[in-house]
Design a protein around this motif. Structure first.
Motif, mmCIF file in Angstrom:
data_model
loop_
_atom_site.group_PDB
_atom_site.id
_atom_site.type_symbol
_atom_site.label_atom_id
_atom_site.label_comp_id
_atom_site.label_asym_id
_atom_site.label_seq_id
_atom_site.Cartn_x
_atom_site.Cartn_y
_atom_site.Cartn_z
ATOM 1 N N TYR A 154 -9.808 13.425 -40.774
ATOM 2 C CA TYR A 154 -9.854 14.108 -39.668
ATOM 3 C C TYR A 154 -9.523 13.544 -38.387
ATOM 4 O O TYR A 154 -8.987 14.151 -37.347
ATOM 5 C CB TYR A 154 -11.658 14.485 -39.453
ATOM 6 C CG TYR A 154 -11.733 15.643 -40.512
ATOM 7 C CD1 TYR A 154 -11.299 17.079 -40.386
ATOM 8 C CD2 TYR A 154 -12.305 15.588 -41.503
ATOM 9 C CE1 TYR A 154 -11.611 17.949 -40.937
ATOM 10 C CE2 TYR A 154 -12.982 16.702 -42.366
ATOM 11 C CZ TYR A 154 -12.132 17.718 -42.279
ATOM 12 O OH TYR A 154 -12.500 18.960 -42.988
ATOM 13 N N ALA A 155 -9.770 12.145 -37.997
ATOM 14 C CA ALA A 155 -9.114 11.455 -36.864
ATOM 15 C C ALA A 155 -7.593 11.856 -37.001
ATOM 16 O O ALA A 155 -7.325 12.060 -35.767
ATOM 17 C CB ALA A 155 -9.445 9.946 -37.149
ATOM 18 N N LYS A 156 -6.834 11.552 -38.151
ATOM 19 C CA LYS A 156 -5.369 11.816 -38.157
ATOM 20 C C LYS A 156 -4.980 13.220 -37.588
ATOM 21 O O LYS A 156 -4.140 13.570 -36.614
ATOM 22 C CB LYS A 156 -4.777 11.600 -39.462
ATOM 23 C CG LYS A 156 -5.083 10.147 -39.724
ATOM 24 C CD LYS A 156 -3.884 9.482 -39.185
ATOM 25 C CE LYS A 156 -3.797 7.790 -39.461
ATOM 26 N NZ LYS A 156 -3.324 7.001 -38.595
ATOM 27 N N PHE A 157 -5.952 14.216 -38.159
ATOM 28 C CA PHE A 157 -5.878 15.732 -37.800
ATOM 29 C C PHE A 157 -6.058 15.917 -36.560
ATOM 30 O O PHE A 157 -5.226 16.792 -35.710
ATOM 31 C CB PHE A 157 -6.690 16.608 -38.804
ATOM 32 C CG PHE A 157 -6.441 17.854 -38.853
ATOM 33 C CD1 PHE A 157 -5.112 18.573 -39.076
ATOM 34 C CD2 PHE A 157 -7.503 18.854 -38.449
ATOM 35 C CE1 PHE A 157 -4.872 19.776 -39.072
ATOM 36 C CE2 PHE A 157 -7.042 20.282 -38.495
ATOM 37 C CZ PHE A 157 -5.971 20.729 -38.703
ATOM 38 N N PHE A 158 -7.007 15.220 -35.806
ATOM 39 C CA PHE A 158 -7.282 15.538 -34.467
ATOM 40 C C PHE A 158 -6.183 14.840 -33.697
ATOM 41 O O PHE A 158 -6.161 15.313 -32.566
ATOM 42 C CB PHE A 158 -8.733 15.276 -34.147
ATOM 43 C CG PHE A 158 -10.051 15.984 -34.835
ATOM 44 C CD1 PHE A 158 -9.678 17.275 -35.206
ATOM 45 C CD2 PHE A 158 -11.076 15.476 -34.858
ATOM 46 C CE1 PHE A 158 -10.625 17.873 -36.102
ATOM 47 C CE2 PHE A 158 -12.295 16.006 -35.833
ATOM 48 C CZ PHE A 158 -11.897 17.242 -36.066
ATOM 49 N N LYS A 207 -3.423 15.095 -33.871
ATOM 50 C CA LYS A 207 -1.909 16.040 -33.664
ATOM 51 C C LYS A 207 -2.230 17.052 -32.858
ATOM 52 O O LYS A 207 -1.008 17.789 -32.563
ATOM 53 C CB LYS A 207 -1.880 16.502 -35.382
ATOM 54 C CG LYS A 207 -1.815 15.707 -36.306
ATOM 55 C CD LYS A 207 -0.418 14.613 -36.012
ATOM 56 C CE LYS A 207 -0.342 13.838 -37.470
ATOM 57 N NZ LYS A 207 0.539 12.685 -37.136
ATOM 58 N N GLY A 208 -3.174 17.185 -32.282
ATOM 59 C CA GLY A 208 -3.370 18.290 -31.190
ATOM 60 C C GLY A 208 -4.949 18.585 -30.935
ATOM 61 O O GLY A 208 -5.604 18.709 -31.835
ATOM 62 N N GLU A 209 -4.851 18.721 -29.480
ATOM 63 C CA GLU A 209 -6.247 19.157 -29.157
ATOM 64 C C GLU A 209 -6.836 20.401 -29.491
ATOM 65 O O GLU A 209 -7.946 20.523 -29.903
ATOM 66 C CB GLU A 209 -6.087 19.161 -27.447
ATOM 67 C CG GLU A 209 -7.797 19.470 -26.785
ATOM 68 C CD GLU A 209 -8.748 18.306 -27.016
ATOM 69 O OE1 GLU A 209 -9.677 18.585 -26.807
ATOM 70 O OE2 GLU A 209 -7.998 17.137 -27.085
ATOM 71 N N ARG A 210 -5.949 21.468 -29.980
ATOM 72 C CA ARG A 210 -6.550 22.591 -30.654
ATOM 73 C C ARG A 210 -7.064 22.289 -31.933
ATOM 74 O O ARG A 210 -8.207 23.043 -32.350
ATOM 75 C CB ARG A 210 -5.476 23.594 -30.339
ATOM 76 C CG ARG A 210 -4.368 23.248 -31.465
ATOM 77 C CD ARG A 210 -3.190 24.526 -31.260
ATOM 78 N NE ARG A 210 -2.318 24.520 -32.309
ATOM 79 C CZ ARG A 210 -2.765 25.172 -33.381
ATOM 80 N NH1 ARG A 210 -3.607 25.910 -33.758
ATOM 81 N NH2 ARG A 210 -1.595 25.188 -34.766
ATOM 82 N N PHE A 211 -6.565 21.339 -32.542
ATOM 83 C CA PHE A 211 -7.460 21.048 -34.068
ATOM 84 C C PHE A 211 -8.652 20.647 -33.740
ATOM 85 O O PHE A 211 -9.640 21.019 -34.495
ATOM 86 C CB PHE A 211 -6.427 19.909 -34.980
ATOM 87 C CG PHE A 211 -4.898 20.653 -35.102
ATOM 88 C CD1 PHE A 211 -4.982 21.760 -35.766
ATOM 89 C CD2 PHE A 211 -3.874 19.957 -34.764
ATOM 90 C CE1 PHE A 211 -3.765 22.296 -36.042
ATOM 91 C CE2 PHE A 211 -2.564 20.601 -35.170
ATOM 92 C CZ PHE A 211 -2.445 21.577 -35.920
ATOM 93 N N LYS A 212 -8.748 19.800 -32.912
ATOM 94 C CA LYS A 212 -10.112 19.108 -32.498
ATOM 95 C C LYS A 212 -11.077 20.224 -32.077
ATOM 96 O O LYS A 212 -12.097 20.479 -32.315
ATOM 97 C CB LYS A 212 -10.047 17.964 -31.399
ATOM 98 C CG LYS A 212 -11.181 17.257 -31.258
ATOM 99 C CD LYS A 212 -10.974 16.132 -30.212
ATOM 100 C CE LYS A 212 -12.170 15.198 -30.185
ATOM 101 N NZ LYS A 212 -12.201 14.137 -29.229
#
Length: 132
Positions: free
Chosen positions: A25-29, A31-36
């Motif tokens: 999830y850290a890696k995913f977040f 990648k872009g604010e919208r993912f967070k």
């Protein structure tokens, strides 16, 4: 080469690292604010539990009719008429998963990466169809 066994062994090694899903999830977040923002207010402990189950179902889509049916339900929930996840988002999601695997699996290699890609291919294709 038994990709299923390579995947299972790698997944077991990843699971030994209690931070595996947190790393994902850290890696995913990153990648872009919208993912967070998609997970704003979400109980992440519960989300990580759901993620574990989802990974297994997506992976099993190549060998199980019931898993394929479950992936279709996930796809509808996440796709264009649900959460609005795009094919590109799904690609980013899977790349982040592989980044987490590379960090958490001490035996990670290109062959292990190929095993993950092979085992997730059918499930991700079902997801992409709905998200496209």
């Amino acid at each position: 080469m038994d990709f299923n066994q390579l995947f299972n062994d790698s997944y077991d090694r990843c699971h030994r690292n209690e931070a595996f899903f947190e790393i994902f999830y850290a890696k995913f977040f990153e990648k872009g604010e919208r993912f967070k923002l998609m997970f704003d207010g979400v109980d992440m402990k519960k989300q990580m539990t759901m993620m574990k189950a989802s990974l297994m179902i997506i992976m099993l889509a190549s060998t199980s009719d019931s898993a394929r049916a479950s992936v279709k339900v996930y796809a509808l929930r996440h796709g264009k008429n649900g959460l609005g996840i795009s094919e590109d988002d799904l690609t980013i999601w899977f790349m982040c998963l592989l980044e987490a695997v590379a960090i958490c699996d001490p035996d990670f290699s290109e062959t292990v990466r190929d095993a993950w890609e092979h085992c997730f291919e059918d499930g991700l294709q079902i997801m992409r169809k709905e998200c496209g």
